[in-house]
Design an enzyme around this catalytic site. Structure first.
Site, PDB file in Angstrom:
ATOM      1  N   LYS A 159      37.412  47.033  44.270  1.00  0.00           N
ATOM      2  CA  LYS A 159      37.746  47.061  45.701  1.00  0.00           C
ATOM      3  C   LYS A 159      37.504  48.466  46.275  1.00  0.00           C
ATOM      4  CE  LYS A 159      39.293  44.231  48.008  1.00  0.00           C
ATOM      5  NZ  LYS A 159      38.673  43.118  48.811  1.00  0.00           N
TER       6      LYS A 159
ATOM      7  N   TYR B  95      39.965  45.424  38.879  1.00  0.00           N
ATOM      8  CA  TYR B  95      40.075  44.846  40.232  1.00  0.00           C
ATOM      9  C   TYR B  95      40.114  45.951  41.284  1.00  0.00           C
ATOM     10  CZ  TYR B  95      42.407  43.204  44.470  1.00  0.00           C
ATOM     11  OH  TYR B  95      42.742  42.971  45.783  1.00  0.00           O
TER      12      TYR B  95
ATOM     13  N   ASP C 269      54.052  44.013  28.787  1.00  0.00           N
ATOM     14  CA  ASP C 269      53.576  44.523  30.069  1.00  0.00           C
ATOM     15  C   ASP C 269      52.068  44.331  30.230  1.00  0.00           C
ATOM     16  OD1 ASP C 269      53.767  45.647  32.532  1.00  0.00           O
ATOM     17  OD2 ASP C 269      54.159  47.693  31.845  1.00  0.00           O
TER      18      ASP C 269
ATOM     19  N   THR D  93      42.768  46.543  49.878  1.00  0.00           N
ATOM     20  CA  THR D  93      44.093  46.537  49.257  1.00  0.00           C
ATOM     21  C   THR D  93      44.651  47.950  49.099  1.00  0.00           C
ATOM     22  OG1 THR D  93      45.189  46.074  47.151  1.00  0.00           O
ATOM     23  CG2 THR D  93      42.851  46.460  47.038  1.00  0.00           C
ATOM     24  N   ASP D  94      45.976  48.040  49.026  1.00  0.00           N
ATOM     25  CA  ASP D  94      46.614  49.336  48.752  1.00  0.00           C
ATOM     26  C   ASP D  94      46.396  49.769  47.293  1.00  0.00           C
ATOM     27  OD1 ASP D  94      48.276  47.465  47.544  1.00  0.00           O
ATOM     28  OD2 ASP D  94      50.133  48.180  48.465  1.00  0.00           O
ATOM     29  N   GLU D  95      45.950  48.837  46.437  1.00  0.00           N
ATOM     30  CA  GLU D  95      45.802  49.183  45.016  1.00  0.00           C
ATOM     31  C   GLU D  95      44.724  50.235  44.770  1.00  0.00           C
ATOM     32  OE1 GLU D  95      45.783  46.113  42.112  1.00  0.00           O
ATOM     33  OE2 GLU D  95      47.260  44.919  43.184  1.00  0.00           O
TER      34      GLU D  95
HETATM   35  P1  NAD Z   1      42.190  34.584  46.716  1.00  0.00           P
HETATM   36  O1  NAD Z   1      41.775  34.835  45.302  1.00  0.00           O
HETATM   37  O2  NAD Z   1      43.313  33.649  46.998  1.00  0.00           O
HETATM   38  O3  NAD Z   1      40.939  34.039  47.538  1.00  0.00           O
HETATM   39  C1  NAD Z   1      39.647  34.568  47.388  1.00  0.00           C
HETATM   40  C2  NAD Z   1      38.656  33.617  48.048  1.00  0.00           C
HETATM   41  O4  NAD Z   1      37.339  34.168  47.891  1.00  0.00           O
HETATM   42  C3  NAD Z   1      38.629  32.220  47.399  1.00  0.00           C
HETATM   43  O5  NAD Z   1      38.599  31.230  48.393  1.00  0.00           O
HETATM   44  C4  NAD Z   1      37.329  32.223  46.601  1.00  0.00           C
HETATM   45  O6  NAD Z   1      36.745  30.934  46.463  1.00  0.00           O
HETATM   46  C5  NAD Z   1      36.455  33.134  47.447  1.00  0.00           C
HETATM   47  N1  NAD Z   1      35.373  33.746  46.657  1.00  0.00           N
HETATM   48  C6  NAD Z   1      35.488  34.379  45.458  1.00  0.00           C
HETATM   49  N2  NAD Z   1      34.283  34.784  45.036  1.00  0.00           N
HETATM   50  C7  NAD Z   1      33.393  34.411  46.007  1.00  0.00           C
HETATM   51  C8  NAD Z   1      31.979  34.561  46.143  1.00  0.00           C
HETATM   52  N3  NAD Z   1      31.242  35.192  45.214  1.00  0.00           N
HETATM   53  N4  NAD Z   1      31.399  34.063  47.240  1.00  0.00           N
HETATM   54  C9  NAD Z   1      32.128  33.417  48.195  1.00  0.00           C
HETATM   55  N5  NAD Z   1      33.463  33.236  48.118  1.00  0.00           N
HETATM   56  C10 NAD Z   1      34.088  33.735  47.031  1.00  0.00           C
HETATM   57  O7  NAD Z   1      42.451  36.013  47.338  1.00  0.00           O
HETATM   58  P2  NAD Z   1      43.495  36.488  48.443  1.00  0.00           P
HETATM   59  O8  NAD Z   1      44.746  36.848  47.777  1.00  0.00           O
HETATM   60  O9  NAD Z   1      43.490  35.535  49.557  1.00  0.00           O
HETATM   61  O10 NAD Z   1      42.804  37.854  48.892  1.00  0.00           O
HETATM   62  C11 NAD Z   1      41.829  37.854  49.936  1.00  0.00           C
HETATM   63  C12 NAD Z   1      41.351  39.279  50.177  1.00  0.00           C
HETATM   64  O11 NAD Z   1      42.448  40.097  50.538  1.00  0.00           O
HETATM   65  C13 NAD Z   1      40.721  39.935  48.943  1.00  0.00           C
HETATM   66  O12 NAD Z   1      39.637  40.704  49.367  1.00  0.00           O
HETATM   67  C14 NAD Z   1      41.838  40.818  48.391  1.00  0.00           C
HETATM   68  O13 NAD Z   1      41.308  41.929  47.718  1.00  0.00           O
HETATM   69  C15 NAD Z   1      42.528  41.225  49.671  1.00  0.00           C
HETATM   70  N6  NAD Z   1      43.965  41.537  49.547  1.00  0.00           N
HETATM   71  C16 NAD Z   1      44.808  40.658  48.951  1.00  0.00           C
HETATM   72  C17 NAD Z   1      46.187  40.939  48.901  1.00  0.00           C
HETATM   73  C18 NAD Z   1      47.169  39.984  48.288  1.00  0.00           C
HETATM   74  O14 NAD Z   1      48.350  40.321  48.172  1.00  0.00           O
HETATM   75  N7  NAD Z   1      46.781  38.791  47.885  1.00  0.00           N
HETATM   76  C19 NAD Z   1      46.650  42.123  49.474  1.00  0.00           C
HETATM   77  C20 NAD Z   1      45.747  43.014  50.059  1.00  0.00           C
HETATM   78  C21 NAD Z   1      44.410  42.694  50.115  1.00  0.00           C
HETATM   79  O1  DAU Z   2      48.928  45.257  46.565  1.00  0.00           O
HETATM   80  C1  DAU Z   2      47.980  44.302  46.947  1.00  0.00           C
HETATM   81  C2  DAU Z   2      47.555  43.492  45.758  1.00  0.00           C
HETATM   82  O2  DAU Z   2      48.650  42.660  45.405  1.00  0.00           O
HETATM   83  C3  DAU Z   2      46.305  42.668  46.024  1.00  0.00           C
HETATM   84  O3  DAU Z   2      45.232  43.534  46.237  1.00  0.00           O
HETATM   85  C4  DAU Z   2      46.004  41.737  44.853  1.00  0.00           C
HETATM   86  O4  DAU Z   2      44.903  40.908  45.185  1.00  0.00           O
HETATM   87  C5  DAU Z   2      47.218  40.898  44.573  1.00  0.00           C
HETATM   88  O5  DAU Z   2      46.979  40.082  43.455  1.00  0.00           O
HETATM   89  C6  DAU Z   2      48.446  41.775  44.339  1.00  0.00           C
HETATM   90  O6  DAU Z   2      48.362  42.503  43.092  1.00  0.00           O
HETATM   91  P1  DAU Z   2      49.632  42.662  42.098  1.00  0.00           P
HETATM   92  O7  DAU Z   2      49.132  42.945  40.760  1.00  0.00           O
HETATM   93  O8  DAU Z   2      50.628  43.565  42.697  1.00  0.00           O
HETATM   94  O9  DAU Z   2      50.213  41.161  42.235  1.00  0.00           O
HETATM   95  P2  DAU Z   2      50.798  40.138  41.176  1.00  0.00           P
HETATM   96  O10 DAU Z   2      51.374  39.004  41.949  1.00  0.00           O
HETATM   97  O11 DAU Z   2      49.835  39.821  40.093  1.00  0.00           O
HETATM   98  O12 DAU Z   2      52.000  40.955  40.519  1.00  0.00           O
HETATM   99  C7  DAU Z   2      53.091  41.434  41.305  1.00  0.00           C
HETATM  100  C8  DAU Z   2      54.038  42.186  40.385  1.00  0.00           C
HETATM  101  O13 DAU Z   2      54.645  41.236  39.463  1.00  0.00           O
HETATM  102  C9  DAU Z   2      53.361  43.205  39.495  1.00  0.00           C
HETATM  103  O14 DAU Z   2      54.226  44.311  39.306  1.00  0.00           O
HETATM  104  C10 DAU Z   2      53.154  42.472  38.172  1.00  0.00           C
HETATM  105  C11 DAU Z   2      54.355  41.569  38.112  1.00  0.00           C
HETATM  106  N1  DAU Z   2      54.143  40.293  37.366  1.00  0.00           N
HETATM  107  C12 DAU Z   2      53.053  39.536  37.682  1.00  0.00           C
HETATM  108  C13 DAU Z   2      52.820  38.352  36.994  1.00  0.00           C
HETATM  109  C14 DAU Z   2      51.609  37.518  37.318  1.00  0.00           C
HETATM  110  C15 DAU Z   2      55.067  39.883  36.421  1.00  0.00           C
HETATM  111  O15 DAU Z   2      56.085  40.566  36.165  1.00  0.00           O
HETATM  112  N2  DAU Z   2      54.843  38.697  35.751  1.00  0.00           N
HETATM  113  C16 DAU Z   2      53.755  37.926  35.995  1.00  0.00           C
HETATM  114  O16 DAU Z   2      53.593  36.861  35.344  1.00  0.00           O
END
Ligand code: NAD
Ligand code: DAU
Length: 335
Positions: free
Chosen positions: A152, A148, A271, A121-123
């Protein structure tokens, strides 16, 4: 080719499985997923006859050893992924994201996989001040600020160490915020859409001027495919949409308009502790070296994503029950 996809029942992982089935029909696909709260076998229903599914934990060395054995490629998505949950209960993040990744690395080395691709992730880079025009690139220093992102970041370092120390052929992609079908409705966009469909308000973390770099999930899948095909072992690639800045408030208002709702459906709440105010990615490396570019515009895909949630009420209604409701109360009650 034999490909192991960890976390393939989650949001991005399941989209990637669908993508791989469609684009690489000759490959043998194995999914390893423990079906934690965000994992859902329904996400794989349409492709279930085209894959092998192993229900198991990436922290379990026996399960991991068996799953990795005989694989050519591992694409590692499995993780705890929600920042707010990592603030409430960080332990599972350390376990899955760090220990679990390490178990997979050990098995990948033992079984001599040809490529271990780590989805990150970019985080890990922290936050960019709102007024700054800076964008992150592959040289940006790590500065994670939530449990988180810290977990990562630790996993990224372990993955790189296995390349430098043991020569494991790894690649890493650090991607910005994804959105699209099967996105778990604790995250901002699917939470906003499903709340409105339920007649509830969108919670906006104060003051709502935070910025994210939203990428449609199919574009992320294509980026990973290209890194597997053409990316160099040991390299990291940053992936982001690079579109104009959208604040959370703007995104919420776009969703309100798509669902014919007024501003009374917005609710400013307290927040998130340590909230990263802005993410922005410079994805020149993957664009120039591998020829990747996003194919989908944010506004056009937000519209189709809203449609997907409108047409799949059964999917998200089943998810927004039980454990979800407990988490929701815990996360939002004192804001
Ligand atoms: P998600 O939470 O939707 O899915 C995670 C999956 O991992 C689920 O199916 C869960 O059952 C499985 N999992 C969790 N713990 C496990 C374990 N111990 N063993 C086996 N399986 C397990 O997540 P996502 O949003 O699809 O993200 C997937 C990947 O991409 C993550 O590594 C996340 O850090 C990365 N990522 C996500 C985003 C985003 O915007 N969602 C952006 C950049 C990177
Ligand atoms: O940048 C990549 C990341 O993006 C991934 O690595 C993470 O897995 C993914 O969850 C996501 O993280 P964020 O924290 O950016 O995503 P989230 O959807 O939780 O929040 C997006 C923005 O919205 C953030 O600025 C927080 C805000 N937010 C979120 C929630 C859940 C709100 O304002 N209200 C809310 O209820």
């Amino acid at each position: 080719m034999k490909i192991l996809i960890t976390g393939g029942a989650g949001f991005i992982g399941s989209n990637f499985v669908h993508y791989w089935v469609k684009n690489h029909p000759g490959d043998e696909i194995v999914v390893l997923d423990k079906l934690a709260y965000a994992g859902n076998s329904q996400n794989l229903e349409e492709v279930k006859n085209k894959i092998k599914f192993i229900k198991g934990d990436i922290c379990d060395p026996t399960v991991v050893d068996e799953a990795v054995s005989g694989m050519d490629v591992v694409v590692h998505f499995a993780a705890e992924s929600h920042v707010d949950r990592s603030i409430l209960e960080p332990d599972e993040f350390v376990q899955t994201n760090i220990v679990g990744t390490h178990r997979l690395l050990k098995a990948a080395l033992k079984h001599r996989v040809q490529r271990f691709h780590h989805v990150s992730t970019d985080e890990v880079f922290g936050q960019i001040p709102l007024e700054s025009k800076e964008k992150w690139n592959e040289e940006s220093p790590y500065n994670p600020r939530s449990p988180y992102s810290a977990s990562k970041a630790a996993s990224d370092h372990l993955v790189r160490a296995y390349f430098t120390t043991y020569g494991l052929p790894i690649t890493i992609s650090n991607c910005s915020n994804n959105f699209g079908p099967f996105h778990f409705p604790e995250k901002f966009i699917p939470l906003a859409i499903t709340n409105l469909l339920e007649g509830k308000k969108i919670p906006i973390y104060k003051p709502g001027n935070q910025v994210r770099d939203w990428l449609y999930v199919d574009d992320h899948c294509e980026a990973i495919d290209l890194v597997l095909k053409k990316g160099r072992a040991g390299e990291t690639y940053l992936v982001g949409a690079d579109h104009r800045e959208y604040t959370n408030m703007e995104v919420a208002k776009m969703i309100l308009r798509l669902l014919d709702k007024g501003d009374e459906f917005l609710e400013i709440v307290g927040d998130r502790p340590g909230h990263d105010v802005k993410y922005a990615i410079d994805s020149s490396k993957i664009r120039n070296e591998l020829g990747w570019a996003p194919k989908h515009g944010f506004e056009e895909r937000l519209k189709t994503t809203v449609e997907w949630y409108r047409e799949n009420t059964g999917w998200w209604q089943a998810v927004k029950s039980g454990e979800y409701l407990k988490y929701f109360e815990q996360n939002y009650q004192n804001r």
